[in-house]
Design an enzyme around this catalytic site. Structure first.
Site, PDB file in Angstrom:
ATOM      1  CD  GLU A  14      43.353  37.228  42.386  1.00  0.00           C
ATOM      2  OE1 GLU A  14      43.923  37.425  43.462  1.00  0.00           O
ATOM      3  OE2 GLU A  14      42.178  37.553  42.179  1.00  0.00           O
ATOM      4  CE  LYS A  18      37.795  42.659  44.534  1.00  0.00           C
ATOM      5  NZ  LYS A  18      36.847  41.577  44.147  1.00  0.00           N
TER       6      LYS A  18
END
Ligand code: PGA
Ligand code: ZN
Length: 427
Positions: A204, A336
């Site tokens: 990430e 999410k």
């Protein structure tokens, strides 16, 4: 009535160099919506299941079947439907799939189409997505949670803790929170280099560090905040995503870094010590998804001053969120969209968090793309917090930069959520 004229699937690429599903929806009016499914690495077992082809191509991770499902069955089922009725579209997708975890059509196919329909409906209404979602209700600009060091499944398990992040609820704006974070990120880069602990970049975008213990990561993060000229615990706070389902099962937690195993209580005690020693404001998945009792004990111990976030435990499932809030397993839900598979269910999970009086964070996945849908969800649904990875790499900055645009555009209409986003009192 804004009829869906066509639905098209396309195979595109994510930030890990894996194929993923893009959906494009065209309405009879000519309005177009497009969206791309992200992909997780440290996934909860209760998540909507991505459909991957198996076999040897791209290590079995190709999405030819999922794309074909978009072009075939899904397109046929949605043609002629009203795109502005998102709930009916999503119900049709769920019914067409027919499985609990969207295994047949693929969670990746379904979420891409669900999001693309949403975009098409907003375009048809002539509205930016955030405004289409807000429907005139109040909005806030969310507090970002930004990764400085990556570990766990995102960095070859070099460190047990998956994310060492920072949060700046005391900033005056989202822009200022990013400014502070960038200074910390680069201070951390210099510190790692000076101490010979640089290893590369994690999934990430955070630094992939060579730490001997998890505490070393926490110490280095505090030092980085100080080197950047900020006061830890005041101007910049620490947040962690332990992602404990990745190394814990049946009440046993295996810390690979230190080659020792802890039971659930010892794991809790270790993190309570961290909370006492370090300026930690938020801890995600402190225990494994099969250890709700551990969550309950941990939240009882620290929940008055630390945000305890459920990710793998809740998998954006509205029923699980409601249950966890009622049983006080967590005081925050990670949201999410691809974990549950449709926009309507994602909104229901967020509404369950609101109804249960716990906070919420709209979050990206470790496998991402330039898609910025979630930035609009975070603002339009007034979630209060936003987690996208580090401050580097295009698939991350695409979302942060979109939020900067939204903050500028909404000046005077939406304030930075700051401390109001958190379920704890200012410490
Ligand atoms: P994932 O990680 O996308 O690999 O699941 C993100 C997270 O755990 O929050
Ligand atoms: Zn997580």
């Amino acid at each position: 009535m804004t009829k869906i004229a066509s639905v098209h699937g396309r195979r595109v690429w994510d930030s890990r160099g894996r194929p993923t599903v893009e959906a494009e929806v065209i309405l009879a009016s000519g309005a177009v919506g497009r969206a791309i499914a992200p992909a997780g690495a440290s996934m909860g077992t209760g998540e909507a299941a991505d459909l991957r082809d198996g076999g040897t191509t791209f290590e079995g991770l190709d999405v030819v079947k999922a794309v074909a499902n978009v072009d075939g069955e899904i397109a046929a089922a949605l043609r002629g439907r009203d795109a502005s009725d998102q709930a009916a579209v999503d119900d049709a997708l769920i019914a067409l799939d027919g499985t609990a975890q969207k295994k047949r059509l693929g969670g990746n196919a379904v979420i891409a189409v669900s999001m693309a329909v949403l975009h098409a409906a907003a375009a048809d209404a002539g509205m930016p997505l955030f405004a289409h979602l807000a429907k005139g209700r109040p909005m806030r600009i969310p507090v970002p949670e930004i990764q400085i060091f990556g570990g766990g499944a995102h960095a070859g398990r070099r460190v047990d803790v998956q994310d060492f992040l920072v949060m700046c609820p005391s900033a005056r704006s989202f822009a200022e929170a990013l400014d502070r974070t960038a200074e910390v990120y680069h201070a951390a880069r210099r510190l790692l280099r000076e101490t010979g602990r640089t290893q590369g970049v994690a999934d990430e975008g955070g630094h992939w560090p060579a730490f001997a213990t998890n505490e070393e990561g926490l110490d280095l993060l505090v030092q980085s905040i100080e080197k950047a000229g900020y006061t830890p615990g005041d101007e910049v706070h620490i947040a962690l995503d332990i992602a404990a389902s990745d190394f814990g099962r049946n009440g046993r937690y295996r810390l690979g870094l230190e080659k020792r195993e802890l039971d659930s209580d010892a794991m809790c005690e270790m993190m309570v010590r961290w909370v006492e020693r370090y300026p930690i404001l938020s801890i995600e998945d402190p225990l494994a998804e099969d250890d709700p009792e551990g969550f309950r004990k941990f939240t009882a111990a620290v929940g008055h001053r630390v945000q305890v976030v459920g990710d793998d435990l809740l998998v954006t499932d509205p029923d699980r969120v409601t249950d966890a809030a009622r049983r006080k397993l967590v005081n925050c839900a990670l949201i999410k969209p691809n974990q549950i598979g449709t926009i309507t269910q994602t909104l229901a999970a967020l509404e369950a968090a609101n109804a249960g009086k716990i906070s919420a964070i709209v979050s990206a996945r470790s496998g991402e793309t330039e898609d910025t849908t979630i930035a609009h969800l975070a603002v339009g649904w007034n979630a209060g917090q936003f987690k996208v990875g580090s401050i580097t790499r295009g698939e991350r900055t695409a979302k942060w930069n979109e939020m900067l645009r939204l903050e500028e555009r909404l000046a005077g209409k939406a304030v930075f959520a700051g401390w109001s986003a958190l379920p704890v009192v200012r410490n």
